[in-house]
Write a protein that holds these residues in place. Sequence first.
Motif, PDB file in Angstrom:
ATOM      1  N   ALA A 153      -2.019  -0.199   5.276  1.00 54.97           N
ATOM      2  CA  ALA A 153      -1.610   0.860   4.348  1.00 54.97           C
ATOM      3  C   ALA A 153      -2.721   1.841   4.025  1.00 54.97           C
ATOM      4  CB  ALA A 153      -1.075   0.242   3.054  1.00 54.97           C
ATOM      5  N   LEU A 177       1.030   3.594   4.086  1.00 51.98           N
ATOM      6  CA  LEU A 177       2.089   2.749   3.516  1.00 51.98           C
ATOM      7  C   LEU A 177       3.457   2.963   4.163  1.00 51.98           C
ATOM      8  CD1 LEU A 177       2.910   0.620   1.441  1.00 51.98           C
ATOM      9  CD2 LEU A 177       3.193   2.462  -0.237  1.00 51.98           C
ATOM     10  N   PRO A 178       3.865   4.195   4.444  1.00 50.93           N
ATOM     11  CA  PRO A 178       5.172   4.362   5.105  1.00 50.93           C
ATOM     12  C   PRO A 178       5.276   3.596   6.426  1.00 50.93           C
ATOM     13  CG  PRO A 178       4.431   6.461   4.224  1.00 50.93           C
ATOM     14  CD  PRO A 178       3.282   5.511   4.077  1.00 50.93           C
ATOM     15  N   LEU A 181       5.852  -0.052   5.601  1.00 45.49           N
ATOM     16  CA  LEU A 181       7.235  -0.276   5.187  1.00 45.49           C
ATOM     17  C   LEU A 181       8.169  -0.272   6.395  1.00 45.49           C
ATOM     18  CD1 LEU A 181       7.350   1.961   1.982  1.00 45.49           C
ATOM     19  CD2 LEU A 181       7.220  -0.529   2.100  1.00 45.49           C
ATOM     20  N   ALA A 185      10.846  -3.246   7.830  1.00 45.80           N
ATOM     21  CA  ALA A 185      12.289  -2.971   7.853  1.00 45.80           C
ATOM     22  C   ALA A 185      12.994  -4.080   8.620  1.00 45.80           C
ATOM     23  CB  ALA A 185      12.548  -1.619   8.505  1.00 45.80           C
ATOM     24  N   LEU A 238       5.223   6.112  -2.129  1.00 42.94           N
ATOM     25  CA  LEU A 238       6.452   5.489  -1.644  1.00 42.94           C
ATOM     26  C   LEU A 238       7.406   6.553  -1.117  1.00 42.94           C
ATOM     27  CD1 LEU A 238       7.294   2.707  -4.281  1.00 42.94           C
ATOM     28  CD2 LEU A 238       6.702   2.371  -1.881  1.00 42.94           C
ATOM     29  N   ALA A 271       6.700  -3.765  -3.786  1.00 40.05           N
ATOM     30  CA  ALA A 271       6.631  -2.457  -3.126  1.00 40.05           C
ATOM     31  C   ALA A 271       7.036  -2.546  -1.663  1.00 40.05           C
ATOM     32  CB  ALA A 271       5.219  -1.882  -3.243  1.00 40.05           C
ATOM     33  N   LEU A 272       6.857  -3.726  -1.062  1.00 38.02           N
ATOM     34  CA  LEU A 272       7.304  -3.938   0.317  1.00 38.02           C
ATOM     35  C   LEU A 272       8.799  -4.241   0.396  1.00 38.02           C
ATOM     36  CD1 LEU A 272       4.412  -6.105   1.841  1.00 38.02           C
ATOM     37  CD2 LEU A 272       4.802  -3.646   2.099  1.00 38.02           C
ATOM     38  N   GLY A 273       9.452  -4.271  -0.756  1.00 40.23           N
ATOM     39  CA  GLY A 273      10.887  -4.537  -0.787  1.00 40.23           C
ATOM     40  C   GLY A 273      11.239  -5.970  -1.076  1.00 40.23           C
TER      41      GLY A 273
END
Length: 388
Positions: A153, A177-178, A181, A185, A238, A271-273
């Motif tokens: 990140a 970070l994107p 993420l 997924a 984010l 934050a990672l879901g």
Amino acid sequence: MRVLIAPDTFGTTLGATQVAAAMAEGWADGAPHDEVRQLPLSNGGPGFLDVLERAVGGTMVATTVSDPLGREVPAAVLLADVGGRRTAWVEAAQASGLHLLAADERDPRVTSTWGVGQLLDTALAEGATRVVVGVEGSATNDAGAGMLAALGAGPAAALARGGLGLRDAPADALAGLPDVLARFAGVEVVLATDDPTPLLGLAGTSAVESPRKGAAPEHAQALEAALGHFTDLLARTLPSPPTDLLTGAPRRLDREPGAGAAGGLGYALLALGARHTGAVSEVLRVTGFDVAAAGSDLVVTATDRLDWTSLRGSVVSGAAEAGAAAARPVVCVAGEVLVGRRETMTTGLAGCYAVADLPHEVDAMLADPVGTLRRRTARVARTWSPAR
């Protein structure tokens, strides 16, 4: 009588498996006519993987990660196919645990969760589509920034210098970070903790937890400011700010249940879901505790210290609640009992028995934890299962 022995660890002195073995021997001494089954439990801290491996089998994938101060330590990820899904269990304490540091090394201003990111990286490399992370027992207070850095990140120089180093993290510290993420997924991440501490505020992780990890009061205030700065950076980075599924209103991840767990490691996982669940309930589910309790006449749990913090969100309270649901009495053997009978009864315990009541007994317990636990359990066995 059928007895289920389902203990937690005795701090850093004995692991849950060792506690269960000592208690089983003690029960056999006191009630040799009984049938005893051992089912060690965990709150998601040290020993988490050992407990789960006994239940699910699977494969321990050995690796090497960084400890809170950047030194290499051995670690592992437990992998098993469960319900058609490749599931990985991660014990964050193997990389960020307080037990990895000497007393004079404990300083949450400089400790990092970088090694936890390495463990998650190992889980993904092994093809896991579900990753369950137990986070108890940490030495860190960096809001999981080190973990995110290890996953790509942002630079270690900005994110992996400990919690205090986040105070001057630049605006682009989380530019990657994107991509992180996107890598997660399709992967279900589960934050397993019973710690309700929020990330920020007077009841937040810096104020409440960092002093237990070596921070002075003024250090806690500085850490609070540094984590506040980091949350601002993360919120701005984010790509899709989280929203409430029912109302559509924006969600404040720092206020979510579990966000302050492990010095804010929970926040970075959210934050990672990540989905939040109780660590004890996860262990009870995976180990089949409900079925084991229903097949027993008595459940005996254990912990090193039974105090007010044990009355909820602990192995003891979880075992007591699940035992009550199965209509089975649950008793507890503890190194020390620091709450009264009224409090323990509200938890659902039918009895509590201390290994050490007096100062000289505490010294004896520390000198011979296995022997003293075994002898105390034998006396409990004679109480609950007298000779025929």
